[in-house]
Design an enzyme around this catalytic site. Structure first.
Site, short mmCIF file in Angstrom:
data_model
loop_
_atom_site.label_atom_id
_atom_site.label_comp_id
_atom_site.label_asym_id
_atom_site.label_seq_id
_atom_site.Cartn_x
_atom_site.Cartn_y
_atom_site.Cartn_z
N TYR A 104 -0.84 -4.10 19.01
CA TYR A 104 -0.11 -4.69 17.88
C TYR A 104 -0.05 -6.21 18.01
CZ TYR A 104 3.96 -6.53 15.37
OH TYR A 104 4.78 -7.31 14.59
N ASP A 142 7.17 -12.91 17.64
CA ASP A 142 7.23 -13.55 18.96
C ASP A 142 6.36 -12.82 19.99
OD1 ASP A 142 8.78 -11.25 19.29
OD2 ASP A 142 10.54 -12.29 20.07
N GLU A 143 5.93 -11.59 19.65
CA GLU A 143 5.15 -10.82 20.63
C GLU A 143 3.80 -11.45 20.94
OE1 GLU A 143 5.15 -6.60 20.36
OE2 GLU A 143 7.18 -6.52 19.54
N LYS A 192 0.83 -1.21 0.00
CA LYS A 192 0.00 0.00 0.00
C LYS A 192 0.86 1.26 0.00
CE LYS A 192 -3.60 2.05 2.96
NZ LYS A 192 -4.36 1.88 4.20
N ALA A 214 1.82 -5.39 7.15
CA ALA A 214 1.22 -5.19 8.48
C ALA A 214 1.53 -3.79 8.96
CB ALA A 214 1.81 -6.19 9.49
N GLU A 215 0.76 -3.33 9.92
CA GLU A 215 1.18 -2.22 10.76
C GLU A 215 2.07 -2.87 11.80
OE1 GLU A 215 0.74 0.98 10.55
OE2 GLU A 215 -0.60 0.97 8.81
N LYS A 228 -1.72 -9.25 15.75
CA LYS A 228 -0.94 -10.31 15.08
C LYS A 228 -1.41 -11.69 15.58
CE LYS A 228 2.11 -10.01 12.55
NZ LYS A 228 2.23 -9.90 11.07
N ALA A 237 -1.78 -8.20 19.87
CA ALA A 237 -3.11 -8.83 19.86
C ALA A 237 -3.62 -8.95 18.43
CB ALA A 237 -4.07 -8.02 20.72
P1 NAD Z 1 7.32 -2.49 8.10
O1 NAD Z 1 6.41 -1.62 8.88
O2 NAD Z 1 8.71 -2.04 7.83
O3 NAD Z 1 6.67 -2.79 6.68
C1 NAD Z 1 5.30 -3.10 6.53
C2 NAD Z 1 4.94 -2.95 5.05
O4 NAD Z 1 3.55 -3.31 4.90
C3 NAD Z 1 5.11 -1.53 4.51
O5 NAD Z 1 5.77 -1.54 3.28
C4 NAD Z 1 3.68 -1.02 4.36
O6 NAD Z 1 3.52 -0.08 3.31
C5 NAD Z 1 2.93 -2.33 4.05
N1 NAD Z 1 1.51 -2.26 4.41
C6 NAD Z 1 0.98 -1.80 5.59
N2 NAD Z 1 -0.36 -1.85 5.53
C7 NAD Z 1 -0.69 -2.37 4.31
C8 NAD Z 1 -1.92 -2.66 3.68
N3 NAD Z 1 -3.11 -2.44 4.29
N4 NAD Z 1 -1.89 -3.20 2.43
C9 NAD Z 1 -0.71 -3.43 1.81
N5 NAD Z 1 0.49 -3.13 2.35
C10 NAD Z 1 0.49 -2.61 3.60
O7 NAD Z 1 7.29 -3.90 8.82
P2 NAD Z 1 8.46 -4.98 9.05
O8 NAD Z 1 9.20 -4.63 10.27
O9 NAD Z 1 9.18 -5.18 7.77
O10 NAD Z 1 7.58 -6.26 9.37
C11 NAD Z 1 7.09 -7.10 8.33
C12 NAD Z 1 6.30 -8.24 8.93
O11 NAD Z 1 7.14 -9.00 9.80
C13 NAD Z 1 5.11 -7.79 9.78
O12 NAD Z 1 4.06 -8.69 9.55
C14 NAD Z 1 5.61 -7.90 11.21
O13 NAD Z 1 4.55 -8.16 12.09
C15 NAD Z 1 6.56 -9.07 11.10
N6 NAD Z 1 7.68 -9.09 12.06
C16 NAD Z 1 8.51 -8.00 12.19
C17 NAD Z 1 9.61 -8.06 13.05
C18 NAD Z 1 10.55 -6.90 13.22
O14 NAD Z 1 11.43 -6.94 14.10
N7 NAD Z 1 10.47 -5.86 12.42
C19 NAD Z 1 9.84 -9.24 13.79
C20 NAD Z 1 8.96 -10.31 13.64
C21 NAD Z 1 7.90 -10.23 12.75
O1 DAU Z 2 9.73 -8.98 18.70
C1 DAU Z 2 9.36 -8.73 17.37
C2 DAU Z 2 8.84 -7.32 17.25
O2 DAU Z 2 9.98 -6.46 17.38
C3 DAU Z 2 8.12 -7.06 15.93
O3 DAU Z 2 6.97 -7.85 15.88
C4 DAU Z 2 7.74 -5.59 15.81
O4 DAU Z 2 7.16 -5.34 14.55
C5 DAU Z 2 9.00 -4.75 15.96
O5 DAU Z 2 8.68 -3.38 15.92
C6 DAU Z 2 9.72 -5.08 17.27
O6 DAU Z 2 8.95 -4.63 18.42
P1 DAU Z 2 9.63 -3.90 19.67
O7 DAU Z 2 8.61 -3.09 20.34
O8 DAU Z 2 10.41 -4.86 20.48
O9 DAU Z 2 10.70 -2.97 18.85
P2 DAU Z 2 11.14 -1.43 19.08
O10 DAU Z 2 12.33 -1.22 18.19
O11 DAU Z 2 10.00 -0.50 18.97
O12 DAU Z 2 11.65 -1.44 20.59
C7 DAU Z 2 12.69 -2.28 21.02
C8 DAU Z 2 12.85 -2.05 22.53
O13 DAU Z 2 13.37 -0.73 22.74
C9 DAU Z 2 11.55 -2.11 23.31
O14 DAU Z 2 11.80 -2.67 24.58
C10 DAU Z 2 11.14 -0.65 23.46
C11 DAU Z 2 12.47 0.07 23.53
N1 DAU Z 2 12.50 1.44 22.96
C12 DAU Z 2 12.00 1.63 21.71
C13 DAU Z 2 12.02 2.89 21.14
C14 DAU Z 2 11.43 3.12 19.77
C15 DAU Z 2 13.10 2.47 23.67
O15 DAU Z 2 13.59 2.27 24.80
N2 DAU Z 2 13.12 3.72 23.09
C16 DAU Z 2 12.59 3.98 21.87
O16 DAU Z 2 12.64 5.16 21.42
#
Ligand code: NAD
Ligand code: DAU
Length: 351
Positions: A157, A133-134, A36, A85-86, A161, A159
């Site tokens: 988030y 893993d969340e 999107k 995803a968001e 997923k 919930a």
């Molecule tokens: P991200 O936010 O970087 O990317 C999400 C992408 O999805 C974006 O390109 C966005 O434009 C697209 N998108 C959002 N809503 C949409 C919609 N309604 N239709 C079509 N496209 C849409 O996310 P990420 O960190 O790359 O995560 C990708 C996937 O992996 C997610 O499902 C997330 O839950 C999962 N995941 C992420 C992590 C992490 O650490 N980032 C860890 C485990 C699992």
């Molecule tokens: O565990 C997998 C998840 O990891 C994915 O499903 C999510 O999409 C991804 O965003 C990530 O979630 P977290 O909440 O763990 O990631 P984040 O980078 O937002 O935060 C990592 C840790 O750091 C968390 O304990 C919150 C903390 N944090 C985060 C931010 C953005 C801070 O202390 N300061 C910050 O400004």
């Protein structure tokens, strides 16, 4: 074998690494990236490979049933790797509705489109749902999440997923759809949107802004290099068993404060700053509401059954990551202008 594969969310962080890997490794596959392009989607993440003949980008919303029906008709997908995803916990706390819409309703819309198009002919088909893993909730100081751990999501988030995981499993169980799910720990690496801890901190250190640490920085995450996640996704898509779940993790736990100290050390070295300079930017701010204390993954099933293991240790991974952001200043600057600034102010001024 020629296969037409739909990757959703391919313009995001992890999705762009998965798209690149599949395009290069499987030139015989037709890869369609459906995204999107929300604030988190960025076609610049794919600018090095978007002219490849086996690649097509389709801008669209996974919640749009009519659009999805047309897309399945046009490309006749045999495989779906669903990442769209968001994804940011803090945004889910301030605005949960978009998470319910995309993560739950969008996943159901995709399942329905696949089910309708495949029409009970599941030979050679696969619906692969990428999760987190969340969904397992929060650990105390000991223990690991296994595939048998009960779901106990705590944020809007997680919930959303968890809900999508249940729906994917229900479609597998009820309709016999060939589904597979993986739940991964925190990813890090290039192309991650700088709302997440590591790229946000790299950018703040570079620009001499405070590094916001929620609470006391005691929360623990299990960090995995994004290419290792993409490798696991490739393996599970091709060799994972139907209806199974695989946990993916780095066996690499860091408390946030330890992680940031490590990052500061690397940044001091890369920016030729005196030792300890970047760490002066560390600022403790108001904690995240409902902040999960600890995540840690037991990925032994994936290691034992499919032979996966992470290829990089954290020392190497964090070096590569810092190098990537320092070399891609223009990428970062385009993101942090405009909408990001508003988000940053709202998110951090109240802390
Ligand atoms: P991200 O936010 O970087 O990317 C999400 C992408 O999805 C974006 O390109 C966005 O434009 C697209 N998108 C959002 N809503 C949409 C919609 N309604 N239709 C079509 N496209 C849409 O996310 P990420 O960190 O790359 O995560 C990708 C996937 O992996 C997610 O499902 C997330 O839950 C999962 N995941 C992420 C992590 C992490 O650490 N980032 C860890 C485990 C699992
Ligand atoms: O565990 C997998 C998840 O990891 C994915 O499903 C999510 O999409 C991804 O965003 C990530 O979630 P977290 O909440 O763990 O990631 P984040 O980078 O937002 O935060 C990592 C840790 O750091 C968390 O304990 C919150 C903390 N944090 C985060 C931010 C953005 C801070 O202390 N300061 C910050 O400004």
């Amino acid at each position: 074998m020629t296969q037409s594969i739909l990757i959703t969310g391919g313009a995001g962080f992890i999705g762009s690494h998965v798209v690149r890997r599949f395009l290069k490794k499987y030139p015989e596959y037709q890869i369609v990236n459906l995204d999107k392009l929300t604030y988190a989607g960025n076609l610049e993440n794919l600018s090095d490979i978007d002219k490849m003949p086996n690649y097509t980008f389709e801008r669209g919303d996974i919640t749009d049933n009519v659009f999805l029906a047309g897309l399945f008709f046009k490309y006749n997908f045999s495989g779906i790797i669903h990442l769209a995803a968001e994804s940011h916990v803090d945004r889910s706390i301030s605005d949960p509705d978009a998470f319910i819409k995309t993560n739950i309703e969008g996943t159901v819309a995709l399942l329905n489109a696949a089910k309708k198009h495949w029409n009970n002919d599941y030979e050679g088909k696969r619906f692969y749902h990428i999760s987190t893993d969340e969904v397992y909730g929060s650990l105390g100081i000991e223990g690991l999440f296994t595939e048998e751990t009960s779901y106990d999501p705590k944020s809007p988030y997680s919930a959303s997923k968890a809900s999508s995981d249940h729906l994917v499993r229900a479609y597998g169980h009820t309709y016999g759809m060939p589904i597979v799910i993986s739940n991964c720990s925190n990813n890090y690496g290039g192309n991650q949107f700088p709302e997440k801890l590591i790229p946000l901190s790299i950018n703040n250190i570079k620009t001499n802004k405070p590094i916001p640490i929620y609470g006391k920085g005691e929360n623990v995450r299990d960090w995995l290099y994004v290419e290792d996640h993409a490798d696991a996704i490739d393996l599970i898509f091709h060799e994972g068993k139907n209806a199974e779940t695989y946990n993916i993790g780095g066996n690499n736990e860091w408390s946030n404060i330890e992680l940031i100290h490590k990052l500061c050390e690397v940044m001091d070295r890369k920016l030729n700053r005196p030792k300890g300079d970047s760490a002066k930017l560390i600022t403790f701010v108001k904690d995240r509401a409902g902040h999960d204390l600890r995540y840690a993954i037991d990925s032994s099933k994936l290691q034992r059954e499919l032979g996966w293991k992470p290829s990089l240790d954290f020392e190497k991974g964090i070096e590569l990551t810092v190098d990537w952001y320092l070399a891609n200043e223009a990428w970062m600057n385009r993101i942090i202008s405009g909408e990001y600034e508003k988000y940053y102010e709202t998110q951090y001024q109240k802390r």
